[in-house]
Each structure stands twice: as C-alpha cells, then as structure tokens.
Write a protein that holds these residues in place. Sequence first.
Motif, mmCIF file in Angstrom:
data_model
loop_
_atom_site.group_PDB
_atom_site.id
_atom_site.type_symbol
_atom_site.label_atom_id
_atom_site.label_comp_id
_atom_site.label_asym_id
_atom_site.label_seq_id
_atom_site.Cartn_x
_atom_site.Cartn_y
_atom_site.Cartn_z
ATOM 1 N N SER A 116 0.820 -1.219 0.000
ATOM 2 C CA SER A 116 0.000 0.000 0.000
ATOM 3 C C SER A 116 0.856 1.274 0.000
ATOM 4 N N GLY A 159 -2.709 9.520 -3.634
ATOM 5 C CA GLY A 159 -4.033 9.075 -4.050
ATOM 6 C C GLY A 159 -4.933 10.188 -4.546
ATOM 7 N N THR A 191 -4.415 8.978 1.267
ATOM 8 C CA THR A 191 -4.628 7.889 0.328
ATOM 9 C C THR A 191 -3.398 7.732 -0.554
ATOM 10 N N GLU A 233 -2.205 5.418 -4.264
ATOM 11 C CA GLU A 233 -2.848 4.820 -5.425
ATOM 12 C C GLU A 233 -1.849 4.010 -6.235
ATOM 13 N N LEU A 290 -7.029 2.058 -4.824
ATOM 14 C CA LEU A 290 -6.843 3.223 -3.966
ATOM 15 C C LEU A 290 -6.749 2.716 -2.531
ATOM 16 N N VAL A 330 -6.700 3.569 1.319
ATOM 17 C CA VAL A 330 -7.146 4.607 2.252
ATOM 18 C C VAL A 330 -6.477 4.313 3.594
ATOM 19 N N HIS A 331 -5.530 5.148 3.983
ATOM 20 C CA HIS A 331 -4.795 4.992 5.241
ATOM 21 C C HIS A 331 -5.482 5.840 6.305
ATOM 22 N N LEU A 362 -15.426 9.822 1.041
ATOM 23 C CA LEU A 362 -14.304 10.134 0.162
ATOM 24 C C LEU A 362 -14.851 10.817 -1.091
#
Length: 96
Positions: A11, A18, A28, A30, A35, A37-38, A49
Amino acid sequence: MGQWLRQYGESIYGTRGGLVAAHKWGVTTEKGARLFVHILDLQDKELFLPLTGKKVRSARVFIDKKPVKFMQQKEGVLLLLEKQPDETDYVIELNI
C-alpha cells in the motif's frame, strides 16, 4: 516498523499520492486501479471520500481482505466501517 512494512508495504511501495488529498483522518495512496485509504485518526465509523466521477467496484480491509460496506454517491463514496478504527494505520483497499 519493519513488520508493518512487510504487511502493508504494497500500500506504500510503488504507489503515488491518491485521488483524495491528505485530511485530518489520514491519506490515500494509489497504484493502478487500487486506492489505499490509510486511516490514521477517524473519530467515527463512517468516512466520506470525494471521488467524483469514479465508481468503486469493491472495498475491503487490506490486512484480512474482509469486505467493507459502502454507498456510492454522485459526489463520492461513503465507507461504512464495522468499528471505529483504533489501529495506528487502518488500511482500506478500494478497487476503482
């Protein structure tokens, strides 16, 4: 840190920033049609989002691949989490 990167490195490595800019809740990244999402600090079980013009095909927790419920909306997607994240970095993977 090394153990975290072994689990979550995909990731981070080879990704770019992102589609969603950094927010108080997290960031984020990408890679291709994925995508990441952290979620670093979310005080709720829902996260919106702003992904205008993007269709989310699936959402899942990165570490265990458990599906995440979501609602696609015109302005983006609303993630409906089972719990308020309490991990240091709770990662959700979206397939867009």
